[in-house]
Design a protein around this motif. Structure first.
Motif, PDB file in Angstrom:
ATOM      1  N   LEU A 152     -34.368 -29.901   4.611  1.00  0.00           N
ATOM      2  CA  LEU A 152     -34.896 -30.230   5.933  1.00  0.00           C
ATOM      3  C   LEU A 152     -35.282 -31.704   5.932  1.00  0.00           C
ATOM      4  O   LEU A 152     -36.126 -32.133   5.141  1.00  0.00           O
ATOM      5  CB  LEU A 152     -36.109 -29.370   6.280  1.00  0.00           C
ATOM      6  N   PRO A 160     -38.965 -32.479   8.777  1.00  0.00           N
ATOM      7  CA  PRO A 160     -39.286 -31.400   9.725  1.00  0.00           C
ATOM      8  C   PRO A 160     -40.585 -31.698  10.475  1.00  0.00           C
ATOM      9  O   PRO A 160     -41.487 -32.339   9.945  1.00  0.00           O
ATOM     10  CB  PRO A 160     -39.419 -30.170   8.828  1.00  0.00           C
ATOM     11  N   ASN A 197     -41.429 -23.442  11.983  1.00  0.00           N
ATOM     12  CA  ASN A 197     -40.019 -23.421  11.595  1.00  0.00           C
ATOM     13  C   ASN A 197     -39.875 -23.523  10.084  1.00  0.00           C
ATOM     14  O   ASN A 197     -39.104 -22.785   9.471  1.00  0.00           O
ATOM     15  CB  ASN A 197     -39.246 -24.572  12.249  1.00  0.00           C
ATOM     16  N   THR A 198     -40.618 -24.436   9.484  1.00  0.00           N
ATOM     17  CA  THR A 198     -40.535 -24.605   8.030  1.00  0.00           C
ATOM     18  C   THR A 198     -41.004 -23.345   7.320  1.00  0.00           C
ATOM     19  O   THR A 198     -40.396 -22.925   6.329  1.00  0.00           O
ATOM     20  CB  THR A 198     -41.342 -25.844   7.592  1.00  0.00           C
ATOM     21  N   LEU A 226     -37.641 -30.513   1.041  1.00  0.00           N
ATOM     22  CA  LEU A 226     -38.254 -31.093   2.231  1.00  0.00           C
ATOM     23  C   LEU A 226     -38.341 -32.602   2.072  1.00  0.00           C
ATOM     24  O   LEU A 226     -38.942 -33.096   1.112  1.00  0.00           O
ATOM     25  CB  LEU A 226     -39.656 -30.516   2.448  1.00  0.00           C
ATOM     26  N   MET A 250     -43.253 -35.655   7.004  1.00  0.00           N
ATOM     27  CA  MET A 250     -43.155 -34.468   7.849  1.00  0.00           C
ATOM     28  C   MET A 250     -44.190 -34.550   8.957  1.00  0.00           C
ATOM     29  O   MET A 250     -45.164 -35.292   8.848  1.00  0.00           O
ATOM     30  CB  MET A 250     -43.366 -33.211   7.007  1.00  0.00           C
ATOM     31  N   ARG A 290     -34.157 -33.172  12.105  1.00  0.00           N
ATOM     32  CA  ARG A 290     -35.428 -32.931  12.791  1.00  0.00           C
ATOM     33  C   ARG A 290     -35.223 -32.065  14.030  1.00  0.00           C
ATOM     34  O   ARG A 290     -34.185 -32.133  14.681  1.00  0.00           O
ATOM     35  CB  ARG A 290     -36.041 -34.253  13.221  1.00  0.00           C
ATOM     36  N   GLU A 291     -36.243 -31.311  14.371  1.00  0.00           N
ATOM     37  CA  GLU A 291     -36.166 -30.459  15.553  1.00  0.00           C
ATOM     38  C   GLU A 291     -35.946 -31.270  16.827  1.00  0.00           C
ATOM     39  O   GLU A 291     -35.194 -30.860  17.705  1.00  0.00           O
ATOM     40  CB  GLU A 291     -37.445 -29.626  15.701  1.00  0.00           C
ATOM     41  N   LEU A 349     -34.221 -24.461  15.010  1.00  0.00           N
ATOM     42  CA  LEU A 349     -33.848 -24.869  13.660  1.00  0.00           C
ATOM     43  C   LEU A 349     -33.854 -23.699  12.673  1.00  0.00           C
ATOM     44  O   LEU A 349     -32.918 -23.548  11.888  1.00  0.00           O
ATOM     45  CB  LEU A 349     -34.787 -25.972  13.160  1.00  0.00           C
ATOM     46  N   SER A 350     -34.868 -22.863  12.709  1.00  0.00           N
ATOM     47  CA  SER A 350     -34.913 -21.758  11.741  1.00  0.00           C
ATOM     48  C   SER A 350     -33.779 -20.765  11.980  1.00  0.00           C
ATOM     49  O   SER A 350     -33.237 -20.194  11.022  1.00  0.00           O
ATOM     50  CB  SER A 350     -36.275 -21.057  11.750  1.00  0.00           C
TER      51      SER A 350
END
Length: 154
Positions: A6, A9, A14-15, A31, A35, A101-102, A133-134
């Motif tokens: 990710l 993020p 989501n994470t 990651l 963030m 990124r979202e 994203l998830s």
């Protein structure tokens, strides 16, 4: 084993959800910071429930740090701008699958450097920008695992 990455993020839930998916698919989570939240944020662990303690997760200060550490590994990149669809990618064991990124996806410089390894998940044309994203990570992770014969999964 697959590696989910990710890039910066922003949304802890989501994470957390992605972390839970990684635990249940035997995937590693990487990651890249900075963030938009603290990894100790309660919303991360709440979304990951009691799975978070079982997660194989590594934090990086930059994309370049990750690439240097795994310079001989195969990387693929998820983007709505990819030409190939996710099921056309030939995933292999130990592959790294990078998600942006979202709010803004992957930066242009990463997409330019990796144009041949960009892919997308097909979606209907609507006013909605993209899948959550998830959800995208889960779709792609299961396609990679299907191609690998669902290793170590019952």
């Amino acid at each position: 084993m697959i590696n989910i990455v990710l890039f910066r993020p922003e949304i802890p839930q989501n994470t957390g959800n992605i972390g839970r998916t990684c635990v249940l698919t035997n995937a590693r989570l990487h990651l890249i910071g900075p963030m938009g939240f603290s990894i100790n944020d309660k919303t991360v662990s709440r979304a990951g429930l009691d799975y978070w303690s079982e997660l194989d997760v590594t934090l990086y200060g930059s994309y370049e740090e990750l690439r240097e550490k795994y310079k001989d590994s195969k990387f693929y990149f998820s983007s709505t701008k990819g030409k190939k669809i996710h099921s056309e990618v030939e995933f292999e064991d130990e592959v790294f699958i990078v998600f942006g990124r979202e709010s803004s996806g992957l930066p242009e410089y990463i997409m330019e450097e990796n144009r041949e390894n960009l892919f997308r998940v097909p979606m209907a044309e609507t006013s909605t920008r993209s899948l959550n994203l998830s959800n995208t990570v889960a779709i792609v992770a299961y396609e990679a695992l299907r191609q690998l014969g669902y290793p170590d999964m019952k």
